[in-house]
Design a protein around this motif. Structure first.
Motif, PDB file in Angstrom:
ATOM      1  N   ILE A 201       0.837  -1.060  -0.089  1.00 55.57           N
ATOM      2  CA  ILE A 201       0.024  -0.031  -0.128  1.00 55.57           C
ATOM      3  C   ILE A 201       0.847   1.249  -0.271  1.00 55.57           C
ATOM      4  O   ILE A 201       1.968   1.278   0.872  1.00 55.57           O
ATOM      5  CB  ILE A 201      -0.999  -0.034   1.135  1.00 55.57           C
ATOM      6  N   PRO A 202       0.748   2.240  -0.941  1.00 60.10           N
ATOM      7  CA  PRO A 202       1.340   3.353  -0.928  1.00 60.10           C
ATOM      8  C   PRO A 202       1.544   4.221   0.144  1.00 60.10           C
ATOM      9  O   PRO A 202       0.331   4.213   1.070  1.00 60.10           O
ATOM     10  CB  PRO A 202       0.897   4.209  -1.859  1.00 60.10           C
ATOM     11  N   GLY A 203       2.578   4.771   0.422  1.00 59.33           N
ATOM     12  CA  GLY A 203       2.700   5.750   1.737  1.00 59.33           C
ATOM     13  C   GLY A 203       4.059   5.620   2.463  1.00 59.33           C
ATOM     14  O   GLY A 203       4.699   4.806   2.355  1.00 59.33           O
ATOM     15  N   LYS A 204       4.255   6.717   3.132  1.00 63.65           N
ATOM     16  CA  LYS A 204       5.605   6.790   3.833  1.00 63.65           C
ATOM     17  C   LYS A 204       5.594   6.223   5.303  1.00 63.65           C
ATOM     18  O   LYS A 204       4.463   6.136   5.912  1.00 63.65           O
ATOM     19  CB  LYS A 204       5.777   8.451   3.975  1.00 63.65           C
ATOM     20  N   VAL A 205       6.655   5.642   5.551  1.00 65.37           N
ATOM     21  CA  VAL A 205       6.793   5.052   7.093  1.00 65.37           C
ATOM     22  C   VAL A 205       7.566   6.187   7.883  1.00 65.37           C
ATOM     23  O   VAL A 205       8.594   6.092   7.789  1.00 65.37           O
ATOM     24  CB  VAL A 205       7.496   3.702   7.100  1.00 65.37           C
ATOM     25  N   ILE A 206       6.706   6.907   8.368  1.00 61.69           N
ATOM     26  CA  ILE A 206       7.302   8.187   9.360  1.00 61.69           C
ATOM     27  C   ILE A 206       6.589   7.853  10.614  1.00 61.69           C
ATOM     28  O   ILE A 206       5.527   7.486  10.927  1.00 61.69           O
ATOM     29  CB  ILE A 206       7.024   9.192   8.807  1.00 61.69           C
ATOM     30  N   LEU A 207       7.275   8.653  11.566  1.00 61.67           N
ATOM     31  CA  LEU A 207       6.587   8.508  13.066  1.00 61.67           C
ATOM     32  C   LEU A 207       7.096   9.903  13.794  1.00 61.67           C
ATOM     33  O   LEU A 207       8.097  10.045  13.883  1.00 61.67           O
ATOM     34  CB  LEU A 207       6.961   7.374  13.933  1.00 61.67           C
ATOM     35  N   ASN A 208       5.877  10.606  14.053  1.00 63.53           N
ATOM     36  CA  ASN A 208       6.249  11.834  14.755  1.00 63.53           C
ATOM     37  C   ASN A 208       5.119  11.989  16.012  1.00 63.53           C
ATOM     38  O   ASN A 208       4.614  10.946  16.309  1.00 63.53           O
ATOM     39  CB  ASN A 208       6.114  12.996  13.734  1.00 63.53           C
ATOM     40  N   ARG A 209       5.243  12.988  16.699  1.00 64.03           N
ATOM     41  CA  ARG A 209       4.331  13.055  17.956  1.00 64.03           C
ATOM     42  C   ARG A 209       3.011  13.089  17.598  1.00 64.03           C
ATOM     43  O   ARG A 209       2.114  12.211  18.298  1.00 64.03           O
ATOM     44  CB  ARG A 209       4.686  14.358  18.590  1.00 64.03           C
ATOM     45  N   GLU A 210       2.385  13.631  16.525  1.00 61.57           N
ATOM     46  CA  GLU A 210       0.923  13.695  16.000  1.00 61.57           C
ATOM     47  C   GLU A 210       0.550  12.215  15.793  1.00 61.57           C
ATOM     48  O   GLU A 210      -0.446  11.718  16.227  1.00 61.57           O
ATOM     49  CB  GLU A 210       0.976  14.787  15.038  1.00 61.57           C
ATOM     50  N   ILE A 211       1.328  11.491  14.947  1.00 56.95           N
ATOM     51  CA  ILE A 211       1.167  10.490  14.742  1.00 56.95           C
ATOM     52  C   ILE A 211       1.175   9.113  15.818  1.00 56.95           C
ATOM     53  O   ILE A 211       0.097   8.454  16.015  1.00 56.95           O
ATOM     54  CB  ILE A 211       2.052   9.577  13.582  1.00 56.95           C
ATOM     55  N   PHE A 212       1.795   9.342  16.719  1.00 56.30           N
ATOM     56  CA  PHE A 212       2.275   8.607  17.886  1.00 56.30           C
ATOM     57  C   PHE A 212       0.686   8.824  18.911  1.00 56.30           C
ATOM     58  O   PHE A 212       0.253   7.646  19.190  1.00 56.30           O
ATOM     59  CB  PHE A 212       3.335   8.940  18.585  1.00 56.30           C
ATOM     60  N   PHE A 213       0.683  10.108  19.182  1.00 56.60           N
ATOM     61  CA  PHE A 213      -0.616  10.176  19.978  1.00 56.60           C
ATOM     62  C   PHE A 213      -2.048   9.871  19.573  1.00 56.60           C
ATOM     63  O   PHE A 213      -2.802   9.237  20.144  1.00 56.60           O
ATOM     64  CB  PHE A 213      -0.718  11.562  20.440  1.00 56.60           C
ATOM     65  N   THR A 214      -2.020  10.072  17.923  1.00 59.39           N
ATOM     66  CA  THR A 214      -3.278   9.570  17.481  1.00 59.39           C
ATOM     67  C   THR A 214      -3.201   8.009  17.586  1.00 59.39           C
ATOM     68  O   THR A 214      -4.368   7.436  17.797  1.00 59.39           O
ATOM     69  CB  THR A 214      -3.415   9.912  15.929  1.00 59.39           C
ATOM     70  N   ALA A 215      -2.042   7.301  17.353  1.00 59.58           N
ATOM     71  CA  ALA A 215      -2.354   5.827  17.494  1.00 59.58           C
ATOM     72  C   ALA A 215      -2.633   5.252  18.813  1.00 59.58           C
ATOM     73  O   ALA A 215      -3.224   4.317  18.797  1.00 59.58           O
ATOM     74  CB  ALA A 215      -0.851   5.457  16.892  1.00 59.58           C
ATOM     75  N   VAL A 216      -1.981   6.061  19.853  1.00 61.55           N
ATOM     76  CA  VAL A 216      -2.209   5.655  21.029  1.00 61.55           C
ATOM     77  C   VAL A 216      -3.766   5.871  21.392  1.00 61.55           C
ATOM     78  O   VAL A 216      -4.367   5.077  22.177  1.00 61.55           O
ATOM     79  CB  VAL A 216      -1.479   6.500  22.085  1.00 61.55           C
ATOM     80  N   PHE A 217      -4.430   6.866  21.286  1.00 62.90           N
ATOM     81  CA  PHE A 217      -5.790   7.190  21.333  1.00 62.90           C
ATOM     82  C   PHE A 217      -6.786   6.271  20.905  1.00 62.90           C
ATOM     83  O   PHE A 217      -7.313   5.557  21.345  1.00 62.90           O
ATOM     84  CB  PHE A 217      -6.389   8.444  20.894  1.00 62.90           C
ATOM     85  N   ALA A 218      -6.241   5.865  19.131  1.00 56.14           N
ATOM     86  CA  ALA A 218      -6.979   4.813  18.709  1.00 56.14           C
ATOM     87  C   ALA A 218      -6.836   3.503  19.226  1.00 56.14           C
ATOM     88  O   ALA A 218      -7.967   2.640  19.330  1.00 56.14           O
ATOM     89  CB  ALA A 218      -6.664   4.728  17.259  1.00 56.14           C
ATOM     90  N   ALA A 219      -5.774   3.003  19.530  1.00 54.97           N
ATOM     91  CA  ALA A 219      -5.484   1.885  20.492  1.00 54.97           C
ATOM     92  C   ALA A 219      -6.062   1.648  21.414  1.00 54.97           C
ATOM     93  O   ALA A 219      -6.807   0.573  21.793  1.00 54.97           O
ATOM     94  CB  ALA A 219      -3.874   1.702  20.433  1.00 54.97           C
TER      95      ALA A 219
END
Length: 298
Positions: A201-219
């Motif tokens: 699936i197309p897309g970049k493998v990146i991790l920043n604070r915004e992505i991290f906290f969104t993933a935590v909330f969703a998890a």
């Protein structure tokens, strides 16, 4: 003291609120070409990590998991994988509000597919309800409503996957007293499927604070809490009763998308949204009424 059925409806409604909120939150991080598969893998990896400290979880999984429960958990995980993969991937190309309402088509699909799972033909009202939902989908994705794009198609596949997930949750947990044992196999399956799909699936493998906290909330709220509540309480209201509660998911998603993203809908899209809700409610109510009649006869 509240009955289990009332508690089930309250908890499922709270799940719907969290689900609705994840649409705009995830749309924000996906705008920057983030890999949907990587995000899903991260989200479910965190969900697994957060579950390990809980004694009840460890006891149900590590001590009493049977081969049948493992098999059921993997099957549910595959359906859930399809839902999350197609929804997150589709969200890259469509709006958060449209994604939520197309996803909500799974509620109408549950009403149509449930009788087949139980080896019964759908009622006339259920067929009409599905027809209304399909017309609603046309208005949502017509040229006047922005057109039917790749994101809409992927989200439609997501709706089919979620419908199967809802149906088989009720089917597998009806006789299963150890609902939590089905949780980890689902989470691991979804994580592994998404890891495999990262190169595809197309897309970049990146991790920043915004992505991290969104993933935590969703998890925590949209994954662990949501799936645990489904496994624990959905059987008290059934696939169709829970589907009525799930109607609220796109409404909350639209509300949060307007507040957080400033999304706007056209008149033709608004008509599609209204028709979608009508179709979902009509299909669910008709089947619930049929169930009640069968109970009275029995």
């Amino acid at each position: 003291m509240l009955s289990k059925k009332i508690l089930a409806n309250i908890y499922l409604l709270l799940v719907v609120v969290f689900w609705g909120l994840t649409f705009p939150l995830q749309k924000v991080i996906l705008i920057n070409s983030l890999s949907p598969a990587f995000y899903n893998a991260l989200r479910f990896f965190m969900a697994i990590i957060f579950l390990i400290p809980f004694k009840a979880f460890r006891k149900n999984f590590f001590s009493s998991l049977t081969k049948e429960e493992l098999f059921h958990g993997v099957i549910l995980g595959l359906f859930l994988s399809g839902g999350y993969v197609f929804q997150t991937w589709g969200l890259v190309y469509t709006t958060a509000s449209k994604s939520a309402f197309i996803t909500a088509l799974y509620v109408g699909l549950v009403a149509i597919m449930a009788p087949f799972l139980e080896r019964k033909a759908p009622t006339f009202l259920q067929i009409v309800a599905l027809g209304i939902s399909i017309m609603a989908l046309y208005f949502l994705t017509s040229p006047a409503g922005g057109g039917f794009n790749l994101g809409d198609f992927l989200t439609l596949l997501c709706a089919i996957s979620y419908a199967l997930h809802v149906l088989f949750i009720t089917h597998f947990t009806r006789e299963n007293e150890s609902e939590l044992s089905l949780l980890l196999p689902q989470l691991v399956t979804v994580m592994l499927v998404n890891v495999i799909l990262i190169p595809v699936i197309p897309g970049k493998v990146i991790l920043n604070r915004e992505i991290f906290f969104t993933a935590v909330f969703a998890a925590i709220f949209a994954t662990i809490f949501a799936i645990a509540i489904q496994l624990k309480y959905q059987k008290y209201v059934g696939s169709l009763g829970s589907s009525l509660v799930y109607v609220g998911e796109p409404a909350f998603a639209l509300l949060f998308a307007v507040i957080l993203l400033g999304e706007k809908i056209t008149m033709i899209e608004g008509l599609g949204l209204i028709m979608m809700v009508v179709g979902i409610i009509l299909g669910s109510l008709s089947t619930i009424k049929e169930k009640e009649q069968e109970s009275e006869v029995g």
